[in-house]
Design a protein around this motif. Structure first.
Motif, mmCIF file in Angstrom:
data_model
loop_
_atom_site.group_PDB
_atom_site.id
_atom_site.type_symbol
_atom_site.label_atom_id
_atom_site.label_comp_id
_atom_site.label_asym_id
_atom_site.label_seq_id
_atom_site.Cartn_x
_atom_site.Cartn_y
_atom_site.Cartn_z
ATOM 1 N N GLU A 177 -7.498 1.612 -1.828
ATOM 2 C CA GLU A 177 -5.992 1.391 -1.610
ATOM 3 C C GLU A 177 -5.261 1.352 -3.012
ATOM 4 O OE1 GLU A 177 -4.767 -1.581 0.991
ATOM 5 O OE2 GLU A 177 -5.990 -0.749 2.890
ATOM 6 N N LYS B 288 -4.082 5.806 0.195
ATOM 7 C CA LYS B 288 -5.666 5.435 0.129
ATOM 8 C C LYS B 288 -6.331 6.714 -0.527
ATOM 9 C CE LYS B 288 -8.984 3.033 2.812
ATOM 10 N NZ LYS B 288 -9.406 2.602 4.214
ATOM 11 N N LYS C 108 1.083 -1.074 -0.047
ATOM 12 C CA LYS C 108 -0.005 -0.033 -0.053
ATOM 13 C C LYS C 108 0.857 1.131 0.076
ATOM 14 C CE LYS C 108 -3.395 2.539 3.029
ATOM 15 N NZ LYS C 108 -3.898 2.480 4.183
#
Length: 108
Positions: free
Chosen positions: A99, A94, A91
């Motif tokens: 994500e 976001k 990740k």
């Protein structure tokens, strides 16, 4: 992490190109960039884009042993020029509850 090497002159790229900027060939082979790289330069951002959860955001250029260079996030509070890092997929941020994933670098 994968890269591309010109079959004619050996120049290494981090993404596939139509033609080699060094010799003009359009023949490439896929290669491994390496497991680690060295930090060439970095900066810390304290005003960050939406979706970035950790401030400061450390961005930098890293160089693999074959000369390939990449720009990306470096996940450390204490970056240093010459530091050995390794690429990790995960990740990045976001956006609108989605994500966004990609490669970033962590100390090796």
């Amino acid at each position: 992490m994968k890269g591309y090497q010109c079959s004619s002159c050996g120049k290494v790229y981090t993404y596939k190109r139509r033609a080699c900027v060094k010799c003009g060939s359009n023949d490439f082979k896929e290669i491994e960039l390496g497991e680690t790289a060295k930090v060439i330069t970095y900066t810390k951002l304290y005003v960050v884009p939406a979706g970035i959860e950790k401030v400061p955001l450390v961005l930098g250029i890293v160089e693999f042993s074959n000369g390939a260079r990449l720009f990306g996030q470096i996940a450390t509070d204490d970056p240093r020029v010459g530091m050995t890092v390794k690429p990790v997929y995960g990740k990045l941020r976001k956006i609108n509850e989605k994500e966004i994933e990609g490669y970033y670098f962590v100390p090796a």
